[in-house]
Design a protein around this motif. Structure first.
Motif, short mmCIF file in Angstrom:
data_model
loop_
_atom_site.label_atom_id
_atom_site.label_comp_id
_atom_site.label_asym_id
_atom_site.label_seq_id
_atom_site.Cartn_x
_atom_site.Cartn_y
_atom_site.Cartn_z
N HIS A 91 0.93 -1.02 0.11
CA HIS A 91 -0.08 -0.22 0.30
C HIS A 91 0.97 1.53 -0.04
O HIS A 91 1.39 1.55 0.82
CB HIS A 91 -0.93 0.05 1.13
CG HIS A 91 -2.41 -2.10 1.27
ND1 HIS A 91 -2.48 -1.45 0.37
CD2 HIS A 91 -1.86 -2.56 2.07
CE1 HIS A 91 -4.13 -2.65 0.68
NE2 HIS A 91 -2.83 -3.30 1.98
N TRP A 107 -7.20 0.83 9.57
CA TRP A 107 -8.25 0.68 8.15
C TRP A 107 -7.48 0.45 6.49
O TRP A 107 -8.79 -0.24 6.38
CB TRP A 107 -8.62 2.37 7.96
CG TRP A 107 -9.64 2.50 6.76
CD1 TRP A 107 -10.80 2.73 6.18
CD2 TRP A 107 -8.86 3.08 4.99
NE1 TRP A 107 -11.50 3.02 4.89
CE2 TRP A 107 -10.40 2.65 4.28
CE3 TRP A 107 -7.63 2.89 4.70
CZ2 TRP A 107 -10.27 3.07 2.91
CZ3 TRP A 107 -7.82 2.89 3.27
CH2 TRP A 107 -8.92 3.18 1.94
N THR A 108 -6.16 0.06 6.69
CA THR A 108 -5.89 -0.80 5.64
C THR A 108 -5.82 -1.64 5.51
O THR A 108 -6.31 -2.39 4.31
CB THR A 108 -5.02 0.04 5.41
OG1 THR A 108 -4.28 1.74 4.72
CG2 THR A 108 -3.61 -0.01 4.38
N ARG A 109 -5.72 -1.87 7.28
CA ARG A 109 -5.77 -3.86 7.42
C ARG A 109 -7.08 -4.15 6.77
O ARG A 109 -7.32 -5.71 5.82
CB ARG A 109 -5.22 -3.99 8.36
CG ARG A 109 -3.66 -3.88 8.62
CD ARG A 109 -3.36 -4.12 10.11
NE ARG A 109 -2.63 -5.47 9.38
CZ ARG A 109 -2.21 -6.21 11.02
NH1 ARG A 109 -1.78 -5.44 11.50
NH2 ARG A 109 -1.69 -7.01 10.13
N THR A 110 -8.53 -3.63 6.97
CA THR A 110 -9.41 -4.06 6.85
C THR A 110 -10.60 -3.58 6.15
O THR A 110 -11.64 -4.09 5.74
CB THR A 110 -10.65 -3.15 8.12
OG1 THR A 110 -10.45 -2.35 8.04
CG2 THR A 110 -10.28 -4.35 9.35
N ALA A 111 -9.77 -2.44 4.76
CA ALA A 111 -10.26 -1.79 3.51
C ALA A 111 -10.46 -3.02 2.68
O ALA A 111 -9.83 -4.12 2.46
CB ALA A 111 -9.66 -0.73 3.64
N ASP A 112 -11.58 -2.60 1.63
CA ASP A 112 -11.66 -4.15 0.20
C ASP A 112 -10.96 -2.51 -0.54
O ASP A 112 -10.83 -1.91 -0.58
CB ASP A 112 -13.52 -4.19 0.30
CG ASP A 112 -14.01 -3.01 0.39
OD1 ASP A 112 -13.82 -2.03 -0.27
OD2 ASP A 112 -15.30 -3.53 0.42
N ASP A 113 -11.45 -3.95 -2.09
CA ASP A 113 -10.15 -2.81 -2.78
C ASP A 113 -11.22 -1.72 -3.78
O ASP A 113 -10.35 -1.15 -3.90
CB ASP A 113 -10.29 -4.21 -4.14
CG ASP A 113 -9.78 -5.33 -3.93
OD1 ASP A 113 -8.80 -5.15 -3.28
OD2 ASP A 113 -9.77 -6.10 -4.32
N ASP A 114 -12.45 -2.06 -3.65
CA ASP A 114 -13.04 -1.01 -3.58
C ASP A 114 -12.24 0.41 -3.09
O ASP A 114 -12.34 1.36 -2.85
CB ASP A 114 -14.43 -0.91 -3.62
CG ASP A 114 -14.59 -1.25 -5.05
OD1 ASP A 114 -15.01 -1.89 -5.64
OD2 ASP A 114 -16.54 -2.43 -4.68
N ASP A 115 -12.42 0.21 -1.64
CA ASP A 115 -12.25 1.46 -0.54
C ASP A 115 -10.65 1.67 -0.70
O ASP A 115 -10.74 2.91 -0.98
CB ASP A 115 -12.21 0.43 1.12
CG ASP A 115 -13.31 0.67 1.74
OD1 ASP A 115 -14.71 1.54 0.73
OD2 ASP A 115 -13.49 -0.10 2.32
N LEU A 116 -9.49 0.91 -0.99
CA LEU A 116 -8.62 1.52 -1.58
C LEU A 116 -8.30 2.06 -2.94
O LEU A 116 -7.73 2.79 -3.32
CB LEU A 116 -7.56 -0.33 -0.87
CG LEU A 116 -7.41 -0.77 -0.21
CD1 LEU A 116 -7.00 -2.13 0.10
CD2 LEU A 116 -7.45 -0.17 1.07
#
Length: 123
Positions: free
Chosen positions: A57, A89-98
């Motif tokens: 990331h 947040w980054t560890r739990t974010a899905d591909d759309d959020d990222l």
């Protein structure tokens, strides 16, 4: 060759080679070329193994390098809470959020606002 073996020269060489570069420092730790685990955690805010899980990331690499620069140049860090929230947040974010995070230049996303706060403002 005047500076060979002198502590300040060694530190300066280390700084030039990989100063505040989390990716390089992870590789050096992983391969046993440096062994200062506590220093890594102090500078980058995470254990090197945890940090290595997040180096895919770019925004996390940026905030870890920024954090290390601040702590190296001016000891003291006042954004740990925001840093930790962004890591979570980054560890739990899905591909759309990222994907949204990556394209958000204005900071309308909560996570992007945290990123700008940690980095000291909009890029």
């Amino acid at each position: 060759m005047e500076g060979v073996g002198i502590g300040s020269s060694i530190r300066e060489g280390n700084n030039i080679a990989h100063g505040r570069d989390v990716v390089t420092d992870i590789c050096l730790l992983k391969n046993g070329l440096i062994t200062y685990h506590q220093t890594f955690k102090y500078l980058y805010g995470l254990d090197w193994r945890t940090a290595s899980e997040l180096i895919g990331h770019p925004h996390i690499v940026s905030i870890m390098n920024h954090r290390a620069t601040i702590l190296h140049d001016h000891p003291g860090w006042n954004r740990q809470e925001e840093f930790d929230e962004l890591i979570t947040w980054t560890r739990t974010a899905d591909d759309d959020d990222l994907a949204k995070f990556a394209t958000d230049e204005t900071g309308w996303m909560w996570a992007k606002r945290k990123f700008f706060l940690v980095m000291g403002g909009k890029p």
